[in-house]
Scaffold this active site. Structure first.
Site, PDB file in Angstrom:
ATOM      1  N   LYS A  22      11.025  -8.347 -17.712  1.00 61.05           N
ATOM      2  CA  LYS A  22      10.042  -9.440 -17.600  1.00 61.05           C
ATOM      3  C   LYS A  22       8.615  -8.883 -17.598  1.00 61.05           C
ATOM      4  O   LYS A  22       7.756  -9.359 -18.328  1.00 61.05           O
ATOM      5  CB  LYS A  22      10.295 -10.228 -16.303  1.00 61.05           C
ATOM      6  CG  LYS A  22       9.180 -11.164 -15.922  1.00 61.05           C
ATOM      7  CD  LYS A  22       9.468 -11.917 -14.653  1.00 61.05           C
ATOM      8  CE  LYS A  22       9.001 -11.258 -13.377  1.00 61.05           C
ATOM      9  NZ  LYS A  22       7.534 -11.180 -13.190  1.00 61.05           N
ATOM     10  N   ASN A  23       8.388  -7.865 -16.792  1.00 61.27           N
ATOM     11  CA  ASN A  23       7.021  -7.367 -16.634  1.00 61.27           C
ATOM     12  C   ASN A  23       6.522  -6.562 -17.835  1.00 61.27           C
ATOM     13  O   ASN A  23       5.335  -6.281 -17.942  1.00 61.27           O
ATOM     14  CB  ASN A  23       6.881  -6.541 -15.344  1.00 61.27           C
ATOM     15  CG  ASN A  23       6.889  -7.432 -14.113  1.00 61.27           C
ATOM     16  OD1 ASN A  23       6.930  -8.655 -14.226  1.00 61.27           O
ATOM     17  ND2 ASN A  23       6.856  -6.822 -12.946  1.00 61.27           N
ATOM     18  N   ARG A  94       1.091 -15.626 -12.125  1.00 61.11           N
ATOM     19  CA  ARG A  94      -0.197 -14.932 -12.146  1.00 61.11           C
ATOM     20  C   ARG A  94      -0.432 -14.165 -13.444  1.00 61.11           C
ATOM     21  O   ARG A  94      -1.572 -13.928 -13.832  1.00 61.11           O
ATOM     22  CB  ARG A  94      -0.279 -13.972 -10.965  1.00 61.11           C
ATOM     23  CG  ARG A  94      -0.412 -14.689  -9.646  1.00 61.11           C
ATOM     24  CD  ARG A  94      -0.638 -13.677  -8.578  1.00 61.11           C
ATOM     25  NE  ARG A  94      -1.570 -12.664  -9.038  1.00 61.11           N
ATOM     26  CZ  ARG A  94      -2.890 -12.773  -8.980  1.00 61.11           C
ATOM     27  NH1 ARG A  94      -3.432 -13.840  -8.461  1.00 61.11           N
ATOM     28  NH2 ARG A  94      -3.656 -11.809  -9.443  1.00 61.11           N
ATOM     29  N   CYS A 118      -0.979 -16.265  -3.830  1.00 57.74           N
ATOM     30  CA  CYS A 118       0.424 -16.655  -3.724  1.00 57.74           C
ATOM     31  C   CYS A 118       0.910 -16.157  -2.382  1.00 57.74           C
ATOM     32  O   CYS A 118       0.159 -15.519  -1.638  1.00 57.74           O
ATOM     33  CB  CYS A 118       1.248 -16.110  -4.882  1.00 57.74           C
ATOM     34  SG  CYS A 118       1.364 -14.333  -4.869  1.00 57.74           S
ATOM     35  N   ARG A 123      -4.329 -11.849  -3.975  1.00 53.31           N
ATOM     36  CA  ARG A 123      -4.230 -11.499  -5.386  1.00 53.31           C
ATOM     37  C   ARG A 123      -5.425 -11.941  -6.241  1.00 53.31           C
ATOM     38  O   ARG A 123      -5.278 -12.748  -7.166  1.00 53.31           O
ATOM     39  CB  ARG A 123      -2.898 -12.013  -5.961  1.00 53.31           C
ATOM     40  CG  ARG A 123      -1.714 -11.493  -5.164  1.00 53.31           C
ATOM     41  CD  ARG A 123      -0.405 -11.821  -5.771  1.00 53.31           C
ATOM     42  NE  ARG A 123      -0.053 -10.933  -6.856  1.00 53.31           N
ATOM     43  CZ  ARG A 123       1.092 -10.987  -7.504  1.00 53.31           C
ATOM     44  NH1 ARG A 123       1.992 -11.882  -7.186  1.00 53.31           N
ATOM     45  NH2 ARG A 123       1.354 -10.150  -8.480  1.00 53.31           N
ATOM     46  N   SER A 165      -4.436  -1.055 -10.787  1.00 51.10           N
ATOM     47  CA  SER A 165      -3.911  -2.416 -10.944  1.00 51.10           C
ATOM     48  C   SER A 165      -3.144  -2.525 -12.257  1.00 51.10           C
ATOM     49  O   SER A 165      -3.663  -2.171 -13.327  1.00 51.10           O
ATOM     50  CB  SER A 165      -5.079  -3.418 -10.937  1.00 51.10           C
ATOM     51  OG  SER A 165      -4.692  -4.625 -11.569  1.00 51.10           O
ATOM     52  N   VAL A 166      -1.933  -3.019 -12.155  1.00 51.58           N
ATOM     53  CA  VAL A 166      -1.075  -3.193 -13.333  1.00 51.58           C
ATOM     54  C   VAL A 166      -1.729  -4.172 -14.309  1.00 51.58           C
ATOM     55  O   VAL A 166      -1.995  -3.857 -15.464  1.00 51.58           O
ATOM     56  CB  VAL A 166       0.329  -3.693 -12.886  1.00 51.58           C
ATOM     57  CG1 VAL A 166       1.160  -4.156 -14.067  1.00 51.58           C
ATOM     58  CG2 VAL A 166       1.050  -2.598 -12.103  1.00 51.58           C
ATOM     59  N   ASP A 310       8.048  -4.086  -5.716  1.00 50.96           N
ATOM     60  CA  ASP A 310       8.988  -5.121  -6.155  1.00 50.96           C
ATOM     61  C   ASP A 310      10.428  -4.826  -5.721  1.00 50.96           C
ATOM     62  O   ASP A 310      11.328  -5.645  -5.958  1.00 50.96           O
ATOM     63  CB  ASP A 310       8.933  -5.277  -7.684  1.00 50.96           C
ATOM     64  CG  ASP A 310       7.702  -6.045  -8.131  1.00 50.96           C
ATOM     65  OD1 ASP A 310       6.985  -6.587  -7.279  1.00 50.96           O
ATOM     66  OD2 ASP A 310       7.457  -6.104  -9.358  1.00 50.96           O
ATOM     67  N   ILE A 332       0.895  -2.118  -1.038  1.00 48.75           N
ATOM     68  CA  ILE A 332       0.322  -2.777  -2.226  1.00 48.75           C
ATOM     69  C   ILE A 332      -0.127  -4.212  -1.918  1.00 48.75           C
ATOM     70  O   ILE A 332      -1.232  -4.596  -2.256  1.00 48.75           O
ATOM     71  CB  ILE A 332       1.330  -2.795  -3.407  1.00 48.75           C
ATOM     72  CG1 ILE A 332       1.898  -1.393  -3.671  1.00 48.75           C
ATOM     73  CG2 ILE A 332       0.700  -3.390  -4.664  1.00 48.75           C
ATOM     74  CD1 ILE A 332       0.951  -0.418  -4.320  1.00 48.75           C
ATOM     75  N   ARG A 402      12.665 -17.220 -11.867  1.00 43.43           N
ATOM     76  CA  ARG A 402      11.438 -16.744 -12.546  1.00 43.43           C
ATOM     77  C   ARG A 402      11.650 -15.352 -13.134  1.00 43.43           C
ATOM     78  O   ARG A 402      10.989 -14.991 -14.103  1.00 43.43           O
ATOM     79  CB  ARG A 402      10.292 -16.674 -11.540  1.00 43.43           C
ATOM     80  CG  ARG A 402       9.659 -17.993 -11.201  1.00 43.43           C
ATOM     81  CD  ARG A 402       8.408 -17.775 -10.373  1.00 43.43           C
ATOM     82  NE  ARG A 402       7.617 -16.700 -10.963  1.00 43.43           N
ATOM     83  CZ  ARG A 402       6.816 -15.884 -10.269  1.00 43.43           C
ATOM     84  NH1 ARG A 402       6.670 -16.039  -8.986  1.00 43.43           N
ATOM     85  NH2 ARG A 402       6.149 -14.929 -10.884  1.00 43.43           N
TER      86      ARG A 402
HETATM   87  C1  UD1 Z   1       2.178  -6.533 -11.235  1.00 44.93           C
HETATM   88  C2  UD1 Z   1       3.606  -7.015 -11.375  1.00 44.93           C
HETATM   89  C3  UD1 Z   1       4.191  -7.332 -10.004  1.00 44.93           C
HETATM   90  C4  UD1 Z   1       4.070  -6.119  -9.098  1.00 44.93           C
HETATM   91  C5  UD1 Z   1       2.628  -5.596  -9.071  1.00 44.93           C
HETATM   92  C6  UD1 Z   1       2.486  -4.285  -8.322  1.00 44.93           C
HETATM   93  C7  UD1 Z   1       3.687  -8.107 -13.523  1.00 44.93           C
HETATM   94  C8  UD1 Z   1       3.733  -9.381 -14.282  1.00 44.93           C
HETATM   95  N1  UD1 Z   1       3.604  -8.226 -12.198  1.00 44.93           N
HETATM   96  O1  UD1 Z   1       1.402  -7.564 -10.650  1.00 44.93           O
HETATM   97  O2  UD1 Z   1       5.559  -7.681 -10.171  1.00 44.93           O
HETATM   98  O3  UD1 Z   1       4.426  -6.470  -7.777  1.00 44.93           O
HETATM   99  O4  UD1 Z   1       2.167  -5.371 -10.423  1.00 44.93           O
HETATM  100  O5  UD1 Z   1       3.344  -3.335  -8.835  1.00 44.93           O
HETATM  101  O6  UD1 Z   1       3.753  -7.036 -14.079  1.00 44.93           O
HETATM  102  N2  UD1 Z   1      -5.781  -6.606  -6.918  1.00 44.93           N
HETATM  103  C9  UD1 Z   1      -7.089  -6.937  -6.610  1.00 44.93           C
HETATM  104  N3  UD1 Z   1      -7.902  -7.368  -7.622  1.00 44.93           N
HETATM  105  C10 UD1 Z   1      -7.466  -7.458  -8.911  1.00 44.93           C
HETATM  106  C11 UD1 Z   1      -6.131  -7.113  -9.220  1.00 44.93           C
HETATM  107  C12 UD1 Z   1      -5.324  -6.690  -8.202  1.00 44.93           C
HETATM  108  O7  UD1 Z   1      -7.507  -6.854  -5.451  1.00 44.93           O
HETATM  109  O8  UD1 Z   1      -8.249  -7.847  -9.777  1.00 44.93           O
HETATM  110  C13 UD1 Z   1      -4.870  -6.132  -5.846  1.00 44.93           C
HETATM  111  C14 UD1 Z   1      -3.656  -7.033  -5.670  1.00 44.93           C
HETATM  112  O9  UD1 Z   1      -3.941  -8.113  -4.816  1.00 44.93           O
HETATM  113  C15 UD1 Z   1      -2.650  -6.071  -5.102  1.00 44.93           C
HETATM  114  C16 UD1 Z   1      -2.975  -4.763  -5.811  1.00 44.93           C
HETATM  115  O10 UD1 Z   1      -4.320  -4.897  -6.263  1.00 44.93           O
HETATM  116  O11 UD1 Z   1      -2.867  -5.925  -3.711  1.00 44.93           O
HETATM  117  C17 UD1 Z   1      -2.086  -4.422  -7.001  1.00 44.93           C
HETATM  118  O12 UD1 Z   1      -1.997  -5.532  -7.861  1.00 44.93           O
HETATM  119  P1  UD1 Z   1      -1.681  -5.411  -9.418  1.00 44.93           P
HETATM  120  O13 UD1 Z   1      -1.189  -4.031  -9.712  1.00 44.93           O
HETATM  121  O14 UD1 Z   1      -2.848  -5.901 -10.173  1.00 44.93           O
HETATM  122  O15 UD1 Z   1      -0.477  -6.424  -9.559  1.00 44.93           O
HETATM  123  P2  UD1 Z   1      -0.184  -7.501 -10.694  1.00 44.93           P
HETATM  124  O16 UD1 Z   1      -0.630  -6.992 -12.019  1.00 44.93           O
HETATM  125  O17 UD1 Z   1      -0.679  -8.837 -10.242  1.00 44.93           O
END
Ligand code: UD1
Length: 422
Positions: A22-23, A94, A118, A123, A165-166, A310, A332, A402
């Site tokens: 999915k990711n 998201r 969420c 986030r 950040s992913v 995850d 995280i 999901r």
């Molecule tokens: C992705 C994954 C999710 C996984 C997460 C961390 C997908 C679709 N989802 O989510 O399953 O749990 O990576 O491995 O691939 N943050 C900020 N500002 C930002 C972006 C992130 O503060 O602009 C924070 C987030 O709140 C979190 C941390 O950074 O605490 C990591 O988030 P991020 O790696 O961005 O996660 P997602 O891409 O949302």
């Protein structure tokens, strides 16, 4: 609302085939906005989030044709592309924000809903916006929407993410593909879904992405991407969930269609708990121990440093059954212990101190009625119910739908007494 009825304890034995990731599929689908030519994506998981992303692409004007029982999608561009990503779609997932980078790179304009928070945390998307600003995107936030424009093509840039950040890495890589000149991104997320799959897909289409350091990525912008067919990698988190299931339930499970090297950290942790694991190119044969050993000081971290966030909830269930106290620190997300209250209803002894869970072992779970709160927490409840004595009912399993493809069918085939009640 659908629910699961699980009668435990169940033995786990047999084979399971892992679905597409999915990711990995979500950013790949979002990046099809960059193309004029047709793209075919294979090995999609049949889960709700993929439907949501496909609906988002449709609402942006892409023509979607599903083939092969919805596991393959053919995406063609209409002449008239829209630039509005509505709240109704982005709020449920998201990853909807992943259309922003491609849209601004391709159309130099976008109105994308802010995803909002969420249950697992606030986030925000500030890392995405800060990075895209460096490429020349200008934006304003009005009434819950990011109104973004650029003066023509984005410009290649040098940018170091302040935090890993992913999603922000994915949005930046996709934006850079059509930007003018060279981009260097530092401190990138390097999950296999990005460093392997998204990169391989875009390079196959003619992008010029090169990983020049562990977390450094260089992208030379190109004018267009060519017609491409690509098959998505297997799902790392589904694989990890089945590995935990086998370890937890004294199982004997052959897991197919996933490269074990991509989940080595978690497999090493499972070995520490006593699992016997044999791997080959794309298979994992895992047997659970008679007695599960405890582990102290697990900390969730970004790939590949430690346990994936995850898989935190699923590992917690396993450690409830270990022969002593364990701890998991969630580094995280700030609020990712929603499963704890529900696990306690089954008999778990877990104390939360700030972002650390102290888990007492030797728990005898007793079946109960439970409520799913988020995707991975729901998977943890299913695992606990599998080893609980008696019947459990898990409500609100739309969270599971999901991200897990027909999990009840896969579990039933390996010995779990599970029914979906609609
Ligand atoms: C992705 C994954 C999710 C996984 C997460 C961390 C997908 C679709 N989802 O989510 O399953 O749990 O990576 O491995 O691939 N943050 C900020 N500002 C930002 C972006 C992130 O503060 O602009 C924070 C987030 O709140 C979190 C941390 O950074 O605490 C990591 O988030 P991020 O790696 O961005 O996660 P997602 O891409 O949302």
């Amino acid at each position: 609302m659908d629910k699961f009825l699980i009668k435990g304890p169940c033995k786990i034995k047999g084979q399971v085939s892992i679905s597409g990731s999915k990711n990995a599929a979500l950013p790949i689908l979002a990046s099809t906005i960059l193309f004029d030519k047709t793209v075919i994506i294979e090995n999609l998981p049949r889960v709700k989030d993929i439907d949501t992303m496909v609906n988002l692409l449709k609402s942006l004007g892409s023509k979607i044709q599903f083939l092969n029982n919805k596991k393959t999608v053919k995406i063609t561009k209409n002449k008239k592309q829209k630039i509005f990503a509505p709240y109704s779609l982005v709020k449920t997932m998201r990853a909807g924000i992943l259309v922003l980078g491609p849209m601004i790179a391709k159309y130099h304009k976008s109105v994308t809903s802010l995803p909002g928070g969420c249950l697992i945390g606030a986030r925000p998307v500030n890392y995405h916006l800060n990075a895209l600003k460096k490429f020349g995107m200008m934006y304003e936030i009005k009434k819950g929407y990011i109104h973004a424009i650029s003066k023509g093509k984005l410009k290649g840039t040098n940018f170091k993410f302040s935090n890993i950040s992913v999603g922000a890495t994915e949005n930046s890589i996709t934006a850079a593909c059509l930007a003018k000149g060279k981009t260097i991104l530092k401190n990138c997320a390097i999950e296999p879904e990005i460093k392997n799959d998204l990169t391989n897909f875009l390079n196959k289409a003619g992008a010029k992405i090169k990983w020049t350091g562990k977390r450094t990525c260089q992208i030379i912008g190109v004018n267009s991407l060519k017609e491409t067919k690509y098959s998505v990698m297997g799902d790392r988190i589904e694989t990890g969930t089945f590995c935990v299931a086998a370890t937890l339930a004294k199982g004997d499970l052959l897991i197919k269609n996933f490269n074990p090297k991509l989940i080595q950290t978690e497999l090493n942790l499972l070995k520490k708990t006593g699992a016997t694991i044999k791997t080959s190119k794309d298979e994992i044969h895992i047997k659970g121990p008679q007695k599960i050993k405890n582990i102290s000081n697990i900390v969730t971290k970004e790939y590949p440093n430690s346990l994936a966030t995850d898989l935190q909830a699923q590992f917690m269930v396993l450690l409830c059954k270990a022969n002593g106290r364990s701890t998991i620190t969630e580094s995280i997300f700030e609020n990712r212990f929603m499963h704890v209250a529900e696990l306690k209803r089954l008999g778990a002894k877990i104390i939360i101190k700030d972002n650390k869970a102290i888990i007492e072992g030797n728990t005898e779970f007793l079946g109960a009625e439970l409520m799913s709160s988020d995707l991975r927490a729901s998977a943890a409840l299913v695992l606990a119910a599998i080893v609980a004595k008696g019947q459990s009912v898990i409500n609100r399993i739309y969270h599971l739908d999901r991200g897990y493809e027909k999990i009840e069918n896969k579990l039933r085939k390996i010995g779990v007494d599970i029914k979906r009640l609609s």
